[in-house]
Enzyme design. Structure first.
Site, mmCIF file in Angstrom:
data_model
loop_
_atom_site.group_PDB
_atom_site.id
_atom_site.type_symbol
_atom_site.label_atom_id
_atom_site.label_comp_id
_atom_site.label_asym_id
_atom_site.label_seq_id
_atom_site.Cartn_x
_atom_site.Cartn_y
_atom_site.Cartn_z
ATOM 1 N N LYS A 131 47.276 59.682 53.431
ATOM 2 C CA LYS A 131 46.902 59.609 52.009
ATOM 3 C C LYS A 131 47.883 60.388 51.131
ATOM 4 O O LYS A 131 48.002 60.124 49.937
ATOM 5 C CB LYS A 131 45.465 60.118 51.814
ATOM 6 C CG LYS A 131 44.445 59.166 52.418
ATOM 7 C CD LYS A 131 43.031 59.710 52.423
ATOM 8 C CE LYS A 131 42.083 58.690 53.063
ATOM 9 N NZ LYS A 131 40.766 59.217 53.387
ATOM 10 N N SER A 189 43.832 60.281 57.580
ATOM 11 C CA SER A 189 43.932 60.662 56.161
ATOM 12 C C SER A 189 45.183 61.443 55.794
ATOM 13 O O SER A 189 45.433 61.662 54.608
ATOM 14 C CB SER A 189 42.717 61.488 55.766
ATOM 15 O OG SER A 189 41.638 60.623 55.586
ATOM 16 N N TYR A 214 38.900 68.369 52.562
ATOM 17 C CA TYR A 214 37.557 67.978 52.139
ATOM 18 C C TYR A 214 36.757 69.200 51.693
ATOM 19 O O TYR A 214 37.254 70.013 50.935
ATOM 20 C CB TYR A 214 36.824 67.205 53.261
ATOM 21 C CG TYR A 214 37.712 66.248 53.984
ATOM 22 C CD1 TYR A 214 38.259 65.167 53.302
ATOM 23 C CD2 TYR A 214 38.033 66.410 55.322
ATOM 24 C CE1 TYR A 214 39.088 64.283 53.945
ATOM 25 C CE2 TYR A 214 38.855 65.518 55.974
ATOM 26 C CZ TYR A 214 39.387 64.460 55.288
ATOM 27 O OH TYR A 214 40.211 63.603 55.922
ATOM 28 N N TYR A 236 43.954 49.805 52.810
ATOM 29 C CA TYR A 236 43.468 51.158 53.120
ATOM 30 C C TYR A 236 43.372 51.397 54.638
ATOM 31 O O TYR A 236 43.807 52.425 55.154
ATOM 32 C CB TYR A 236 42.101 51.392 52.449
ATOM 33 C CG TYR A 236 41.452 52.688 52.857
ATOM 34 C CD1 TYR A 236 41.836 53.892 52.281
ATOM 35 C CD2 TYR A 236 40.468 52.719 53.855
ATOM 36 C CE1 TYR A 236 41.267 55.094 52.677
ATOM 37 C CE2 TYR A 236 39.890 53.915 54.250
ATOM 38 C CZ TYR A 236 40.283 55.103 53.659
ATOM 39 O OH TYR A 236 39.726 56.290 54.069
ATOM 40 N N VAL A 278 41.012 62.529 60.512
ATOM 41 C CA VAL A 278 39.977 62.536 61.547
ATOM 42 C C VAL A 278 40.504 62.164 62.942
ATOM 43 O O VAL A 278 39.761 62.187 63.913
ATOM 44 C CB VAL A 278 38.746 61.661 61.178
ATOM 45 C CG1 VAL A 278 37.977 62.236 60.007
ATOM 46 C CG2 VAL A 278 39.128 60.214 60.950
HETATM 47 N N1 GLU Z 1 40.050 56.129 58.106
HETATM 48 C C1 GLU Z 1 39.147 57.217 57.937
HETATM 49 C C2 GLU Z 1 37.976 56.785 57.087
HETATM 50 O O1 GLU Z 1 38.166 56.054 56.157
HETATM 51 C C3 GLU Z 1 39.887 58.361 57.317
HETATM 52 C C4 GLU Z 1 39.081 59.598 57.263
HETATM 53 C C5 GLU Z 1 39.891 60.851 57.430
HETATM 54 O O2 GLU Z 1 40.861 60.957 58.174
HETATM 55 O O3 GLU Z 1 39.527 61.787 56.741
HETATM 56 O O4 GLU Z 1 36.878 57.139 57.323
#
Ligand code: GLU
Length: 304
Positions: A66, A63, A240, A188, A258
């Protein structure tokens, strides 16, 4: 500041740290990473480098990517972007569906999965060859031509991406996904699969410490105002439902993934990246946060 010496001091302090986090196992490929890996790299805006441990090993940035998709979408759409995604902390897990129903398909922010899926949809609408054009953008930002997607991680995420599929379908039902669902999911998962070392991570995100100017080419990639706003979003939404605690303990804008990576920005000074694969219950690197807490405390480099 002698960052190297401070890294060593913290390394000694953390020798007996109880890392009772767990590796992300809902993505099969991530669950086979050696959980004892630990790396740190700091790059200053004047190009000085400091590292510790496994800072030159590639890992899945997940993430953290992102922030890069948000950067490109914000460049392309400007303020229109905020019609389709909010800028409020979610206070919910990264893959939560619960707010989407009440918010009629508008995700709370671009750094949770739902928001990042909308950003992917926007990029697909803008770019001629979305995956190719996006990775070219990441290489320009970082100045590193070898950065790439990892097909193994993409396949692994596709095989278990039930919640992400649910999120995208729910948003499509509200009209907030314009492109084909499979195309959005593929983009994604590729985004999340990007691999970098801690050194590459800290170089790549340095533009957020320099108000949008690429330190290696001096090219302005983002306006000062947009760079400020991306930092603001990271501060409030980068971890988060642990964004408050990260601000409280570390006091820098940043983003986790993650895969166990975290990058954080000290404006006008440095970008620091840490990697430790074991995660706490909120999906953030347990030892990574501890390291950063000790680091900003010792160096007094919190923004507050
Ligand atoms: N590819 C992970 C998912 O979609 C990303 C989650 C993350 O790193 O927070 O669950």
């Amino acid at each position: 500041m002698n960052y190297k010496k401070i890294f060593s001091e913290i390394d000694v302090e953390l020798e007996n740290f109880k890392d009772n986090g767990t590796i992300a196992n809902y993505i099969p490929e991530l669950s086979i990473v050696n959980p004892t890996k630990f790396g740190v790299h700091l790059t200053t805006i004047n190009g000085k480098h400091f590292s510790l441990g496994n800072a030159d090993e590639k890992f899945s940035i997940q993430s953290i990517a992102k922030v890069l998709s948000l950067t490109l979408a914000y460049k392309l759409e400007s303020e229109k972007l905020w019609k389709r995604v909010g800028v409020e902390p979610s206070g919910k897990p990264f893959d939560s569906l619960i707010q989407l129903e009440t918010n009629k398909g508008i995700p709370r922010n671009p750094l949770i999965n739902a928001g990042a899926l909308v950003i992917c949809d926007i990029l697909i609408s803008h770019l001629k060859n979305p995956k190719k054009d996006f990775i070219a953008f990441v290489r320009t930002i970082s100045g590193i031509t070898t950065i790439d997607y990892c097909p193994r991680i993409v396949a692994s995420e596709k095989s278990t991406g039930y919640r992400n599929t649910a999120l995208v379908n729910l948003m499509k039902s509200f009209g907030n996904i314009k492109n084909d669902i499979d195309v959005v999911m593929d983009f994604y998962f590729n985004l999340c699969s990007i691999e970098m070392t801690c050194k590459e991570l800290s170089q790549t995100f340095l533009f957020l410490a320099t108000s949008g100017v690429l330190p290696h080419s001096k090219e302005r990639i983002l306006s000062k105002s947009k760079s400020k706003r991306i930092n603001a979003i990271m501060q409030l939404c980068g971890f988060y439902d642990e964004a408050g605690e990260f601000s409280f303990k570390v006091g820098l804008p940043g983003k986790s993934g993650v895969g166990g990576g975290i990058m954080a920005i000290y404006p006008n000074k440095y970008c620091i990246a840490v990697w430790s694969p074991k995660l706490n219950k909120k999906g953030n690197s347990l030892k990574g946060i501890k390291f950063l807490e000790l680091f900003t405390t010792k160096t007094q480099t919190s923004i507050f």
